[in-house]
Write a protein that holds these residues in place. Structure first.
Motif, PDB file in Angstrom:
ATOM      1  N   ALA A 323     -31.977  29.077 -20.321  1.00  0.00           N
ATOM      2  CA  ALA A 323     -31.762  29.015 -21.765  1.00  0.00           C
ATOM      3  C   ALA A 323     -30.377  28.451 -22.075  1.00  0.00           C
ATOM      4  O   ALA A 323     -29.480  28.502 -21.230  1.00  0.00           O
ATOM      5  N   PRO A 324     -30.169  27.935 -23.281  1.00  0.00           N
ATOM      6  CA  PRO A 324     -28.876  27.317 -23.624  1.00  0.00           C
ATOM      7  C   PRO A 324     -27.700  28.273 -23.518  1.00  0.00           C
ATOM      8  O   PRO A 324     -26.571  27.826 -23.306  1.00  0.00           O
ATOM      9  N   TRP A 325     -27.943  29.566 -23.676  1.00  0.00           N
ATOM     10  CA  TRP A 325     -26.829  30.526 -23.659  1.00  0.00           C
ATOM     11  C   TRP A 325     -26.455  30.994 -22.250  1.00  0.00           C
ATOM     12  O   TRP A 325     -25.523  31.769 -22.076  1.00  0.00           O
ATOM     13  N   VAL A 326     -27.177  30.544 -21.235  1.00  0.00           N
ATOM     14  CA  VAL A 326     -26.905  30.968 -19.861  1.00  0.00           C
ATOM     15  C   VAL A 326     -26.128  29.867 -19.148  1.00  0.00           C
ATOM     16  O   VAL A 326     -26.580  28.723 -19.053  1.00  0.00           O
ATOM     17  N   THR A 327     -24.954  30.217 -18.599  1.00  0.00           N
ATOM     18  CA  THR A 327     -24.090  29.243 -17.932  1.00  0.00           C
ATOM     19  C   THR A 327     -24.467  29.110 -16.456  1.00  0.00           C
ATOM     20  O   THR A 327     -25.107  30.012 -15.890  1.00  0.00           O
ATOM     21  N   PRO A 328     -24.063  28.005 -15.815  1.00  0.00           N
ATOM     22  CA  PRO A 328     -24.307  27.882 -14.371  1.00  0.00           C
ATOM     23  C   PRO A 328     -23.699  29.031 -13.572  1.00  0.00           C
ATOM     24  O   PRO A 328     -24.287  29.488 -12.584  1.00  0.00           O
ATOM     25  N   GLU A 329     -22.514  29.515 -13.986  1.00  0.00           N
ATOM     26  CA  GLU A 329     -21.884  30.632 -13.275  1.00  0.00           C
ATOM     27  C   GLU A 329     -22.728  31.896 -13.407  1.00  0.00           C
ATOM     28  O   GLU A 329     -22.862  32.665 -12.442  1.00  0.00           O
TER      29      GLU A 329
END
Length: 411
Positions: A323-329
């Motif tokens: 989802a857009p709110w989830v970062t790669p980290e």
């Protein structure tokens, strides 16, 4: 002496500067007086997990053990935040971005893969042309089938030859206007038999399961009833769900259920607290049955676990969101925690302490250890081998069944 003093002073300043730079890039070094926790490098990578509450105790235990390993992504610590939410709510709210006070999830882990499929379908419908909602495949964390927990002497009147015709026998018992007396007579017990005499004291058949609209186990019960009525274990369709004969049969079962709770654990708790005055039998998760059956036995008498002829696993999938709110980290940190949960030591804890079947095939359920609940509670009906599993229906069929139940039962 002044040159020496200046050299010492410059040296000290140089050490402080190096420590400051190192702290900014790789985290705090040593102990006071140089703990310099500055800069964004020290902000934790927060992984928020929306999970089905059936695995609350195991997840909380595992999260504490994970934190003790000092997990990091690069130079940043990993922080696990757990949010216990009903499985259906997990699917609907995550796909619709209805986060509320729980915050946006990095991972969803409902009780069953059914709800991952529902979430994916909702997300695709609400976000046409977007990327898939889930990163790769959602891996199962732990397994537990649906079982019936029943008082032994009553189950032996209902299923005198064993629960081979499980759902039809249960339907006929719940629809019998004479209650347990009618069940005893229909199953060949004569008025002079001890079983018949006991049945005269039991009243109506009291069966419980959770609401399919709010609980995973209730939705699974509805699916198993549909499969049971149609006499199959795969290929359930919307036509099957809307069959008029099935609808009437389902109403006759569900109208005899006194209440539909929101929590599977509540039914097991009521079995323990109130005994057969509250329920003759309840449909619950196997791990909850294993966790509570001994205390119920000590309080009220013989109680047993019975497996339907075909059942479903709750596989507790771990779905990392794309989802857009989830970062790669966050995705990387979520993978670390997933791998930790699937590691043999944590899977063994899920088995020995919480009654789950391991999802990691390297951890065997067939051990002779006394801590293994399937050894400890085999006398109460716990089985290493489960009956055949039904095929998980498509999200469309699940939605149709839930709509049917809402229209016909939950008016």
């Amino acid at each position: 002496m002044q040159p020496i003093t200046r050299a010492i002073g410059f040296g000290y300043l140089l050490i402080c500067l190096l420590a400051l730079l190192a702290t900014a890039f790789i985290g705090p070094l040593g102990y006071a007086p140089l703990p310099l926790p500055i800069g964004p490098a020290q902000d934790p990578v927060v992984v928020t997990i929306w999970y089905g509450t059936e695995k609350k105790l195991w997840l909380e235990d595992a999260a504490q053990r994970f934190a003790a390993t000092n997990p990091r992504v690069g130079n940043r610590p990993v922080q696990i935040v757990l949010r216990g939410i009903g499985s259906r709510d997990i699917a609907l709210r995550s796909a619709r971005q209805e986060f509320g006070v729980d915050g946006p999830p990095t991972v969803i882990s409902p009780a069953s893969s059914i709800w991952v499929e529902v979430a994916k379908s909702d997300w695709a419908a609400l976000n046409p042309g977007s990327q898939p909602f889930i990163v790769d495949k959602a891996l199962p964390l732990a397994l537990t089938p649906l079982v019936v927990v029943a008082w032994k002497e009553r189950a032996e009147v209902l299923w005198p030859s064993g629960p081979a015709n499980f759902w039809q026998n249960l339907h006929d018992a719940l629809a019998n206007d004479e209650g347990w007396v009618g069940v005893a007579r229909a199953n060949g017990f004569t008025p002079g038999s001890p079983e018949y005499q006991r049945a005269t004291l039991w009243g109506f058949v009291k069966f419980g399961h959770t609401s399919p609209l709010t609980s995973n186990s209730g939705a699974q019960a509805l699916i198993l009833m549909a499969y049971g009525y149609h006499g199959k274990v795969k290929g359930l369709t919307n036509v099957d769900a809307l069959d008029s004969g099935f609808q009437q049969w389902l109403r006759e079962i569900e109208m005899a259920v006194l209440e539909f709770g929101d929590s599977t654990g509540t039914f097991m708790t009521n079995m323990v607290q109130f005994g057969p005055s509250k329920y003759d039998m309840v449909l619950v998760y196997e791990n909850l049955a294993l966790e509570n059956i001994e205390s119920a036995q000590r309080r009220w008498g013989d109680i047993r676990i019975y497996y339907p002829p075909a059942t479903m696993f709750s596989d507790h999938p771990y779905a990392i969101l794309n989802a857009p709110w989830v970062t790669p980290e966050q995705r990387q940190a979520a993978e670390q925690f997933r791998d930790f949960l699937l590691s043999p030591p944590i899977q063994q804890i899920a088995l020995d302490q919480y009654g789950f079947r391991p999802a990691n095939p390297d951890v065997s359920i067939r051990t002779s250890e006394p801590s293994n609940p399937f050894n400890r509670y085999s006398v109460y009906g716990a089985m290493f081998d489960t009956p055949p599993l039904v095929e998980t229906p498509s999200s469309d069929v699940v939605t149709t069944l839930l709509d049917l139940w809402r229209r016909q039962i939950n008016r």
